[in-house]
Design an enzyme around this catalytic site. Structure first.
Site, PDB file in Angstrom:
ATOM      1  N   CYS A   1       3.292   1.616   2.849  1.00 48.02           N
ATOM      2  CA  CYS A   1       4.539   0.867   2.661  1.00 48.02           C
ATOM      3  C   CYS A   1       5.542   1.703   1.866  1.00 48.02           C
ATOM      4  O   CYS A   1       6.733   1.741   2.193  1.00 48.02           O
ATOM      5  CB  CYS A   1       4.272  -0.441   1.915  1.00 48.02           C
ATOM      6  SG  CYS A   1       3.200  -1.601   2.786  1.00 48.02           S
TER       7      CYS A   1
ATOM      8  N   CYS B   1      44.893 -13.395  -0.253  1.00 50.36           N
ATOM      9  CA  CYS B   1      44.279 -13.570  -1.583  1.00 50.36           C
ATOM     10  C   CYS B   1      42.769 -13.484  -1.476  1.00 50.36           C
ATOM     11  O   CYS B   1      42.096 -12.808  -2.271  1.00 50.36           O
ATOM     12  CB  CYS B   1      44.660 -14.926  -2.180  1.00 50.36           C
ATOM     13  SG  CYS B   1      46.424 -15.140  -2.491  1.00 50.36           S
TER      14      CYS B   1
ATOM     15  N   ASP C   1       5.270 -26.879  13.719  1.00 50.25           N
ATOM     16  CA  ASP C   1       6.554 -26.625  14.383  1.00 50.25           C
ATOM     17  C   ASP C   1       7.359 -25.542  13.670  1.00 50.25           C
ATOM     18  O   ASP C   1       8.371 -25.078  14.203  1.00 50.25           O
ATOM     19  CB  ASP C   1       7.403 -27.902  14.431  1.00 50.25           C
ATOM     20  CG  ASP C   1       6.784 -28.980  15.310  1.00 50.25           C
ATOM     21  OD1 ASP C   1       6.125 -28.607  16.290  1.00 50.25           O
ATOM     22  OD2 ASP C   1       6.964 -30.170  14.998  1.00 50.25           O
TER      23      ASP C   1
ATOM     24  N   ASP D   1       9.159 -31.521  13.657  1.00 51.42           N
ATOM     25  CA  ASP D   1       9.011 -32.169  12.355  1.00 51.42           C
ATOM     26  C   ASP D   1       7.757 -31.765  11.591  1.00 51.42           C
ATOM     27  O   ASP D   1       7.605 -32.145  10.431  1.00 51.42           O
ATOM     28  CB  ASP D   1       9.009 -33.689  12.514  1.00 51.42           C
ATOM     29  CG  ASP D   1       7.710 -34.195  13.144  1.00 51.42           C
ATOM     30  OD1 ASP D   1       7.121 -33.450  13.953  1.00 51.42           O
ATOM     31  OD2 ASP D   1       7.291 -35.320  12.827  1.00 51.42           O
TER      32      ASP D   1
ATOM     33  N   CYS E   1       0.841  -1.200   0.000  1.00 53.65           N
ATOM     34  CA  CYS E   1       0.000   0.000   0.000  1.00 53.65           C
ATOM     35  C   CYS E   1       0.879   1.253   0.000  1.00 53.65           C
ATOM     36  O   CYS E   1       2.106   1.177   0.054  1.00 53.65           O
ATOM     37  CB  CYS E   1      -0.928   0.021   1.219  1.00 53.65           C
ATOM     38  SG  CYS E   1      -0.040   0.099   2.794  1.00 53.65           S
TER      39      CYS E   1
ATOM     40  N   ASP F   1       9.621 -31.071  20.231  1.00 50.59           N
ATOM     41  CA  ASP F   1       8.204 -31.323  20.010  1.00 50.59           C
ATOM     42  C   ASP F   1       7.943 -32.771  20.415  1.00 50.59           C
ATOM     43  O   ASP F   1       8.865 -33.590  20.429  1.00 50.59           O
ATOM     44  CB  ASP F   1       7.885 -31.090  18.530  1.00 50.59           C
ATOM     45  CG  ASP F   1       6.493 -31.555  18.177  1.00 50.59           C
ATOM     46  OD1 ASP F   1       5.537 -31.119  18.845  1.00 50.59           O
ATOM     47  OD2 ASP F   1       6.358 -32.368  17.237  1.00 50.59           O
TER      48      ASP F   1
END
Length: 914
Positions: free
Chosen positions: A27, A94, A721, A717, A24, A518
């Site tokens: 922004c 280098c 999560d 997993d 918008c 978890d």
């Protein structure tokens, strides 16, 4: 100045920067404000439709700072990422020069160079930065740009390194063959006067001098010419590196010797000594070091080569050969396309990812999961490129090819990790930036001080001391200290099934104090089984199961999948299509089935929809106390019943937690499940802290609580999560997890073996310890030996370092760092804490097997073992050459003979029992 065009440096310049995330006019204002506050920005105008900022920049504007300001404002500068191979780098100086050259190219925001794998990583403004300009910048700095072909360079990194090593070997051989007679002719006379008299009698003094000068000239300007063609131009550009130090040191000794030999009248009588042997041996020793260093670098970075070699070059593809005819063609794997049907024969590697369409076999997928047992494959099963077909033949339809395959993705992740820059490297980088100029200044000061205090008659001492300083100083070791260990450590991790998706996670992991897990699918099996249905008054269990399963069929939650499987197994009546499906992470799912509103999930989810299951709360609490997880179901807004699931902890969960405790870490359990269920599981496996009833945002809040005691790692997993994996200091995704979970994590485990978590921590600590040892050596070597080279021991002890010994010491310094890093290739955790095998590994027979180099070799060895021990699990570690047979082989001698007959010498390892 990093801009689109390069007008007069005194003029303002225009730049177009893509900006993502704007929605918008507000922004636009935020981005413009952020850009105008950035240093060097004269004016900024942002176009919302084109998602572009038009900038007017002052000379010297820092694009990295401008990009950072856009990110701080909450938006994303549109950058492109380019990888570029860089040849000719020999030391940290280098790498610093290449970085500086790349940052000066148009549109470059950031650049970093990895010396160990000779690769540059550049982030630049999309549409502005060009690979050709980057290559020109590298070439202008005196190095060789090597554009990486998208797949060829990535999937075959070994051949180029082997060719470079061979070039180094030939250069050293030429130098050694020429320097050896120089040393004999120059030094032999000092050792044996009789030998000197014989030489002068046979060849004559003048001829002998010309021969020595000619041989030394050959050493310096044929095998050693690169020191001068790269080092001197760099010195003239004000960017000296290791090559410049060697060119100055060897060149000074060479020119002084020419003067002393052919124009001695210009030197004091006492200073007419030649140092041809020093110049020749300096170059020879350093070329020896470069050759051995090239070999060691190749071994350090060989993890990617091993992964690349898993993919065969040829695929047996079925293609139409006229009307109604199908022929099997042997095609390069690059020509395989999605949808091709590929035949795989016994003992062959699978070329690409796909799904079995006919036939059956057992496939070795240990490179993915770390599991030793072959995996049975039948029609409909997925196969992964790089796996080895052990027995039987089958055909499969390709689903992913080229850069989209699992193997290519793993290689990309390992390369990304190996190219990372760890925070611990910052000190070395700051020292390296000034090291070579400081050494040159020290050499000049040494020469001047010796002349001042010892007088012109000791000109040779002044020269030798200055040459020693130039030759013995070693920025190479400092430049290799971090990347060599990082490349080897992450490569070994990949072999063990631990992928560091971000290299800096390796250092962050070392500082972690708490590991949070978890529950469902991570600490538990993730294959819950429906054990009980409690139907409310007026509802029938089978109908509840049918309606709930219809909605859960669109969910990825493990309990949802268990519900669907139970409906099939119990032959629940078929339900209609689901309409208005909605999913709320951590709470539940809802939809309309056969005109009825169905909601399945937690008590809080049903309560939010006006159907709090209070009448079922007591039953749910009782079941939770027995370790069951419960889902409630509401029909048309009325609580209708609950489903109870059993999901026991993984067999190795308790020992995995103990292994983390042994590493000094606290362990927490964070779950969306009920308190009683969480405490039942937590008590069985021995966690320290439990957070139950947490939605995804609640898991993030729990991590913040744990973070008060120090950095936190989270292991998960599932989709729910992902926020916690992203919010943790280090996110660790399990191998069976969803793509979203893996993308949110910094570390990915290729299997669901919880022992890999402790393994990741132990390996990160070993790698960081290795880096610290390397840095201590690199700094200590220079701090101690540069003063010795300056001659501080000569006044008191009469000790003056020979330049040849200085060259040998310099070469050995880099080799020490690389050798120390290579120790990580044999990293293994003792079985008492974790081990390279799953927790609670039973007794095994271990064989030491030689000559194994690739996945094909491992497959042949496994086949040989299984021919005598068909029920055994066989683990092959290519890095160490160990083959573990579990349970122990009934006749180890016969197994060793079978392996030897397959072409690989083998013997049983014996261990002393204490």
């Amino acid at each position: 100045m990093n801009i689109e065009a390069k007008p007069d440096q005194n003029d303002a310049c225009e730049l177009k920067l893509g900006v993502g995330g704007m929605t918008c006019a507000a922004c636009v204002r935020h981005v413009e404000k952020a850009l105008k506050q950035a240093p060097g920005v004269i004016d900024a105008h942002v176009n919302l439709v084109g998602e572009r900022a038009n900038l007017t920049l002052a000379p010297g504007a820092d694009l990295s700072e401008i990009a950072a300001r856009v990110r701080e404002a909450g938006y994303e500068p549109r950058l492109t990422h380019i990888e570029l191979g860089v040849g000719g780098m020999t030391c940290a100086a280098c790498a610093a020069h290449v970085e500086k050259a790349l940052k000066s190219a148009p549109g470059v925001v950031a650049a970093r160079v990895n010396l160990a794998i000779e690769r540059a990583y550049v982030d630049g403004i999309e549409g502005v930065v060009e690979e050709a300009a980057l290559a020109a910048a590298v070439r202008g700095a005196g190095y060789e740009p090597r554009p990486l072909a998208a797949e060829g360079a990535r999937l075959d990194p070994v051949a180029r390194r082997a060719a470079e090593t061979d070039v180094m070997r030939r250069r050293f051989a030429l130098a050694a063959l020429s320097a050896a007679p120089v040393s004999v002719l120059e030094m032999g006379g000092h050792v044996s006067p009789a030998f000197a008299a014989w030489l002068h009698g046979v060849f004559g003094h003048q001829n002998l001098t010309i021969l020595v000068a000619a041989l030394t000239s050959f050493v310096l300007f044929v095998p050693g010419r690169r020191f001068f063609t790269v080092g001197l131009p760099g010195l003239l550009r004000g960017a000296p590196d290791m090559n410049a130090l060697v060119a100055l040191g060897a060149g000074a000794a060479y020119l002084y010797s020419l003067l002393a030999t052919f124009a001695p009248q210009f030197l004091p009588v006492g200073a007419r000594h030649s140092y041809f042997e020093s110049a020749a041996t300096i170059v020879t020793f350093i070329l020896l070091g470069r050759w051995l260093e090239a070999r060691s670098r190749g071994r350090a970075a060989d993890a990617i080569g091993k992964l690349a070699r898993l993919q065969p070059r040829i695929a047996h593809v079925r293609r139409q050969d006229g009307p109604g005819k199908v022929a099997v063609l042997d095609l390069p794997v690059e020509q395989v396309v999605v949808g091709d049907v590929i035949e795989t024969r016994p003992g062959e590697s699978i070329p690409v990812d796909g799904v079995v369409s006919e036939g059956a076999s057992h496939v070795d997928e240990s490179f993915i999961s770390g599991e030793a047992a072959p995996v049975a494959k039948k029609p409909g099963d997925a196969v992964t490129g790089g796996g080895v077909n052990l027995a039987g033949a089958f055909a499969f339809r390709a689903t992913k090819v080229g850069a989209d395959t699992f193997l290519a993705d793993v290689i990309r992740m390992v390369e990304t990790a190996q190219g990372a820059r760890l925070p611990i490297q910052d000190l070395a980088d700051r020292v390296t930036a000034i090291f070579v100029p400081a050494v040159m200044a020290a050499a000049l000061a040494t020469f001047a001080l010796w002349l001042y205090f010892a007088g012109a008659s000791n000109l040779t001492l002044a020269l030798v001391s200055a040459v020693n300083v130039l030759i013995i100083a070693c920025p190479c070791a400092m430049g290799l200290a971090t990347p060599a260990a990082l490349v080897t450590g992450t490569g070994r991790a990949a072999e063990l099934g631990v992928i560091f998706r971000q290299g800096d996670a390796l250092q962050t992991l070392c500082g972690v104090k708490t590991v949070a897990f978890d529950k469902t699918g991570t600490l538990t099996e993730g294959r819950p089984v429906l054990t009980r249905i409690v139907a409310g008054e007026g509802f029938e269990a089978q109908n509840l199961l049918a309606l709930a399963a219809a909605v859960e069929a669109r969910s990825e939650h493990p309990l949802g999948r268990a519900l669907v499987e139970a409906a099939k197994a119990r032959q629940a009546p078929a339900a209609g299509e689901v309409a208005h499906f909605a999913y709320q992470p951590g709470l539940g799912v809802s939809g309309e089935v056969d005109g009825r509103s169905v909601a399945v999930g937690s008590a809080a989810f049903l309560a939010s929809r006006g159907g709090a299951p209070d009448s079922l709360a007591e039953t749910a609490e009782e079941l939770a106390g027995q370790g069951a997880s419960c889902f409630f179901v509401a029909i048309d807004g009325r609580p209708a019943g609950l489903f109870a699931f059993s999901d026991p902890p993984r067999p190795q969960a308790a020992q995995a937690v103990k292994a983390l405790h042994d590493l000094g870490l606290r362990v927490a359990l964070i779950t969306g499940d009920r308190e009683a269920t969480a405490r039942f599981v937590g008590a069985k496996i021995g966690v320290d802290e439990i957070f139950a009833g947490r939605r995804p945002e609640g898991k993030v809040a729990a991590l913040r609580e744990l973070a008060r005691s120090g950095p936190v790692a989270f292991v998960g997993d599932g989709i729910n999560d992902a926020p916690a994996l992203a919010a943790a200091d280090v996110g660790i995704a399990m191998g069976a997890g969803t793509d979203i979970a893996v993308e949110s994590a910094q570390v990915a485990l290729m299997s669901s073996d919880l022992g890999k978590v402790a393994q990741a921590f132990a390996l990160s600590r070993a790698t960081l310890r290795n880096i610290k040892q390397n840095l201590a050596w690199a700094f200590g070597y220079n701090v101690i030996l540069i003063p010795v080279a300056m001659g501080v021991l000569y006044p008191a002890f009469g000790i003056m370092l020979n330049p040849s010994l200085g060259a040998a010491a310099m070469a050995s310094s880099s080799l020490f760092v690389l050798g120390n890093a290579l120790r990580l290739r044999r990293f293994a955790i003792p079985s008492g804490s974790d081990g390279d095998q799953p927790m609670s590994a039973p007794a095994s027979t271990i064989f030491s097997v030689s000559d194994m180099t690739c996945g094909h070799c491992a497959a042949r060895v496994k086949t040989a073992v299984l021919s005598l021990e068909p029920a055994a699990e066989v683990e092959v570690d290519l890095a160490s050459g160990d083959v573990r047979v579990t349970p122990p082989a009934a006749d180890p001698a016969a197994v060793a003979m079978a392996i030897a007959e397959a072409g690989y010498p083998a013997s049983e390892k014996k261990f002393d029992k204490k």
